[in-house]
Design an enzyme around this catalytic site. Structure first.
Site, PDB file in Angstrom:
ATOM      1  N   MET A 285      -7.932   1.772   3.512  1.00  0.00           N
ATOM      2  CA  MET A 285      -8.006   0.814   4.625  1.00  0.00           C
ATOM      3  C   MET A 285      -6.603   0.408   5.060  1.00  0.00           C
ATOM      4  SD  MET A 285     -11.420  -1.401   4.171  1.00  0.00           S
ATOM      5  CE  MET A 285     -10.804  -2.598   3.019  1.00  0.00           C
ATOM      6  N   LEU A 288      -0.628   0.107   2.974  1.00  0.00           N
ATOM      7  CA  LEU A 288      -0.502   0.951   1.783  1.00  0.00           C
ATOM      8  C   LEU A 288       0.493   0.403   0.774  1.00  0.00           C
ATOM      9  CD1 LEU A 288      -0.476   4.451   3.553  1.00  0.00           C
ATOM     10  CD2 LEU A 288      -2.435   3.182   2.625  1.00  0.00           C
ATOM     11  N   HIS A 292      -2.199   3.285  -3.503  1.00  0.00           N
ATOM     12  CA  HIS A 292      -2.564   4.343  -2.556  1.00  0.00           C
ATOM     13  C   HIS A 292      -1.628   5.544  -2.719  1.00  0.00           C
ATOM     14  CE1 HIS A 292      -3.730   0.531  -0.282  1.00  0.00           C
ATOM     15  NE2 HIS A 292      -4.877   1.165  -0.370  1.00  0.00           N
ATOM     16  N   GLY A 402      -9.304   5.381  -6.370  1.00  0.00           N
ATOM     17  CA  GLY A 402      -8.673   4.641  -7.463  1.00  0.00           C
ATOM     18  C   GLY A 402      -9.709   4.047  -8.404  1.00  0.00           C
ATOM     19  N   ASP A 405     -11.089   0.294  -8.015  1.00  0.00           N
ATOM     20  CA  ASP A 405     -12.438  -0.053  -7.553  1.00  0.00           C
ATOM     21  C   ASP A 405     -13.412   0.814  -8.344  1.00  0.00           C
ATOM     22  OD1 ASP A 405     -11.756  -1.777  -5.012  1.00  0.00           O
ATOM     23  OD2 ASP A 405     -10.395  -0.070  -5.029  1.00  0.00           O
ATOM     24  N   SER A 440      -2.977  -4.442  -4.838  1.00  0.00           N
ATOM     25  CA  SER A 440      -4.065  -4.537  -3.872  1.00  0.00           C
ATOM     26  C   SER A 440      -3.481  -5.008  -2.553  1.00  0.00           C
ATOM     27  CB  SER A 440      -5.103  -5.559  -4.362  1.00  0.00           C
ATOM     28  OG  SER A 440      -5.935  -5.950  -3.279  1.00  0.00           O
ATOM     29  N   SER A 441      -4.039  -4.481  -1.456  1.00  0.00           N
ATOM     30  CA  SER A 441      -3.573  -4.933  -0.143  1.00  0.00           C
ATOM     31  C   SER A 441      -3.801  -6.431  -0.002  1.00  0.00           C
ATOM     32  CB  SER A 441      -4.328  -4.197   0.967  1.00  0.00           C
ATOM     33  OG  SER A 441      -4.276  -2.811   0.741  1.00  0.00           O
TER      34      SER A 441
HETATM   35  P1  AMP Z   1      -8.381   0.343  -0.089  1.00  0.00           P
HETATM   36  O1  AMP Z   1      -7.353   0.646   0.924  1.00  0.00           O
HETATM   37  O2  AMP Z   1      -8.215  -0.952  -0.781  1.00  0.00           O
HETATM   38  O3  AMP Z   1      -9.783   0.600   0.404  1.00  0.00           O
HETATM   39  O4  AMP Z   1      -8.154   1.437  -1.239  1.00  0.00           O
HETATM   40  C1  AMP Z   1      -8.147   2.807  -0.947  1.00  0.00           C
HETATM   41  C2  AMP Z   1      -8.133   3.591  -2.220  1.00  0.00           C
HETATM   42  O5  AMP Z   1      -7.005   3.231  -2.983  1.00  0.00           O
HETATM   43  C3  AMP Z   1      -9.351   3.305  -3.100  1.00  0.00           C
HETATM   44  O6  AMP Z   1      -9.774   4.515  -3.689  1.00  0.00           O
HETATM   45  C4  AMP Z   1      -8.803   2.351  -4.101  1.00  0.00           C
HETATM   46  O7  AMP Z   1      -9.506   2.386  -5.335  1.00  0.00           O
HETATM   47  C5  AMP Z   1      -7.397   2.874  -4.283  1.00  0.00           C
HETATM   48  N1  AMP Z   1      -6.545   1.832  -4.839  1.00  0.00           N
HETATM   49  C6  AMP Z   1      -6.357   0.581  -4.363  1.00  0.00           C
HETATM   50  N2  AMP Z   1      -5.541  -0.104  -5.174  1.00  0.00           N
HETATM   51  C7  AMP Z   1      -5.214   0.704  -6.193  1.00  0.00           C
HETATM   52  C8  AMP Z   1      -4.403   0.569  -7.354  1.00  0.00           C
HETATM   53  N3  AMP Z   1      -3.779  -0.557  -7.649  1.00  0.00           N
HETATM   54  N4  AMP Z   1      -4.318   1.626  -8.187  1.00  0.00           N
HETATM   55  C9  AMP Z   1      -4.968   2.778  -7.908  1.00  0.00           C
HETATM   56  N5  AMP Z   1      -5.728   2.957  -6.837  1.00  0.00           N
HETATM   57  C10 AMP Z   1      -5.849   1.938  -5.974  1.00  0.00           C
END
Ligand code: AMP
Length: 546
Positions: A285, A288, A292, A402, A405, A440-441
């Site tokens: 989403m 980054l 990510h 990741g 989640d 985390s974002s």
């Molecule tokens: P998001 O942008 O939050 O939807 O995350 C996109 C992808 O990045 C998902 O597969 C998340 O699990 C992964 N992700 C987010 N934060 C982390 C992190 N700290 N470590 C590893 N993967 C992550």
């Protein structure tokens, strides 16, 4: 009938004994040091029973005469008997352990594969056997089948013997099972005879088995468990916690091409695949961070082309949630994606993804209902639906998610299997800030005091882990430990803490060798989640890096 044997090994002497007992006369038995040139001169049949890779050489050394030249190989065709015009093959579908037993077995009415001159059928008739004609075209397949039926079955029996010994259960107990199983297959065929966890799709039992097996026994177990699953029409066993290590992955920086439309992305990726290149896909989403980035590096390390998507998906936000305020910074995202080896950045707007209201929802039952699903009832349906759509747009690929989640990873893995989507889902470890907070974002929402307090999630996971490593096996007790850590942090409000089975995400009656600790808490108005795996077994599940 007069015959000569060339190659007096186990097969040759077994045939010699059996044919003699059936009234044929052996005029000569020629070995390695004998002159075979005139072998075909004074008899009706020359049986060439040398090893397969020597048949051609030996047959060529025999001068054509009145005898039919016959080999007893299962795998070789008749061409190896050049230059003889009258040639045949007789292969007994049985093992010949020594000349005496072999001679006896050859005369017990067994099956023989025959080819070529009718003398082959006469040999089988003399022995009282049953001929099956196998032409050169299907010869190798016939022989491979015999290897599976005999040799591979022996290899499997040997595994049963080793494991029975290790389990301290008498082998005889398993012999009964093996004999009735073979009898069932003979009577009803393989599929109705299937029982057991692979056929039932009971992945948690397969995990238990894999944990119990010594490492060097797992490959065979898993290959056959997956074959049983295939027969039963079930997907292969996949460990949802399967991860790739993203540490120390270096990538060549790129200048990502922004692709805003579905049509263009499809066209580009189809062209890449047509050219034989593999695609790695990282859905995000945006906003980054290195979490990510680690997925992108993993994708770049294993694939020729890396595509990442940036799409803040309205379907996964409840009306009360932070859709409008979700952080966005596309310019920075392009730079982060480029630094991590992304070639194509799919950045559709909402009307590109959802030109009309969606009437279709993809929903993964059970797994989506618990934990985060309980607090956010529509969230995972929104995730499953957008990921299905993204998978359909991107096409066959490896997709990286990741473990941050973890529930999402389990849901997407299951959904991909359930729907036979041609995507390999790969989990990657959580990337953390130096103090242990999972990246985390949403961490940008935290003010300095909240940011300091947010580390409590990690502390609670550490306390839960320590309790399990100290021998605690009651999941509620472990939950209690995590809860009390969060309770001591005034800025944090616990949503849930749980010690669950890593596959089903259910709380077991007692913790087994593999546990996933899950936690969610609000710090101020920001909802944070985290998790970790705790292994107390001697070896991790298959696919987990040591
Ligand atoms: P998001 O942008 O939050 O939807 O995350 C996109 C992808 O990045 C998902 O597969 C998340 O699990 C992964 N992700 C987010 N934060 C982390 C992190 N700290 N470590 C590893 N993967 C992550």
């Amino acid at each position: 009938m007069l015959f000569t044997v060339v190659g007096p090994g186990r097969a040759g002497l077994s045939f010699a004994g059996a044919l003699t007992a059936s009234g044929w006369r052996c005029v000569a038995t020629l070995g390695r040091h004998d002159d075979v040139r005139s072998a075909a001169a004074d008899c009706d049949v020359v049986l060439v029973t040398v090893p397969d890779d020597r048949i051609a050489e030996v047959a060529a050394a025999i001068a054509p005469g009145r005898a039919v030249v016959v080999h007893a190989s299962g795998a070789k065709g008749l061409d190896v008997l050049e230059p003889h015009v009258r040639r045949a093959s007789v292969h007994p579908l049985m093992s010949l352990p020594d000349p005496a037993t072999g001679a006896d077995k050859l005369r017990r009415g067994g099956v023989f594969a025959v080819a070529g001159d009718p003398v082959a059928a006469r040999i089988v008739a003399a022995l009282g056997g049953r001929p099956v004609t196998v032409g050169d075209d299907s010869r190798a397949l016939y022989h491979a089948t015999a290897a599976v039926a005999a040799n591979h079955l022996v290899a499997l029996c040997a595994q049963v013997e080793r494991l029975a010994d290790r389990a301290g259960v008498p082998l005889g107990a398993y012999w009964d099972l093996m004999e009735t199983t073979l009898e069932n297959v003979r009577r009803s065929g393989p599929i109705p005879s299937l029982t057991g966890p692979a056929a039932r799709g009971d992945t948690s039992t397969i995990s238990l088995h894999l944990e119990a097996l010594p490492t060097d026994e797992r490959t065979l177990y898993l290959a056959l468990a997956n074959e049983a699953a295939r027969l039963a029409g079930r997907p292969p066993y996949r460990d949802p916690a399967r991860t790739v290590s993203t540490e120390a992955l270096a990538v060549t920086p790129t200048s990502p091409v922004r692709v805003p439309t579905i049509a263009e992305l499809r066209a580009r990726l189809d062209a890449e695949r047509r050219a034989g290149r593999t695609v790695g896909f990282v859905p995000t989403m945006g906003y980054l961070h290195d979490g990510h980035g680690s997925l992108m590096r993993a994708a770049a390390a294993a694939n020729d082309v890396v595509v990442a998507s940036i799409f803040v998906n309205p379907l996964q936000f409840a009306p009360t949630e932070d859709l409008a305020s979700y952080p966005r910074d596309l310019e920075r995202d392009v730079a982060v994606a480029g630094a991590n080896g992304v070639h194509l950045l799919f950045t559709p707007d909402v009307t590109e993804m959802y030109p009309r209201p969606m009437l279709t929802t993809v929903s993964v039952a059970e797994l989506s209902a618990r934990w985060d699903g309980a607090s956010r009832p529509t969230h995972f349906d929104g995730v499953s639906t957008v990921v299905t759509k993204l998978f359909n747009i991107v096409g066959p690929c490896r997709a990286y998610f990741g473990e941050k989640d973890y529930q999402q990873l389990a849901i997407i893995t299951r959904m991909t299997e359930d729907l036979a989507i041609p995507v390999e889902v790969i989990g990657c470890p959580i990337v953390r800030e130096p103090d242990g907070l999972a990246m985390s974002s949403r961490n940008v929402y935290l003010d300095p005091a909240q940011r300091a307090a947010a580390v409590v999630l990690r502390r609670a996971l550490d306390a839960g882990t320590a309790a399990i490593l100290d021998g605690e096996r009651d999941p509620e007790a472990v939950t209690g430990v995590m809860t009390s850590v969060v309770a001591a942090e005034p800025l944090a409000n616990l949503d849930y803490a749980a010690a669950v089975d890593p596959h089903t995400l259910e709380v077991p009656a007692a913790l087994g060798p593999h546990t996933r600790l899950l936690i969610a808490a609000r710090v101020g108005t920001t909802r944070l989640i985290d998790n970790c795996g705790v292994d107390t077994g001697s070896a991790g599940p298959l696919g987990t890096p040591a």
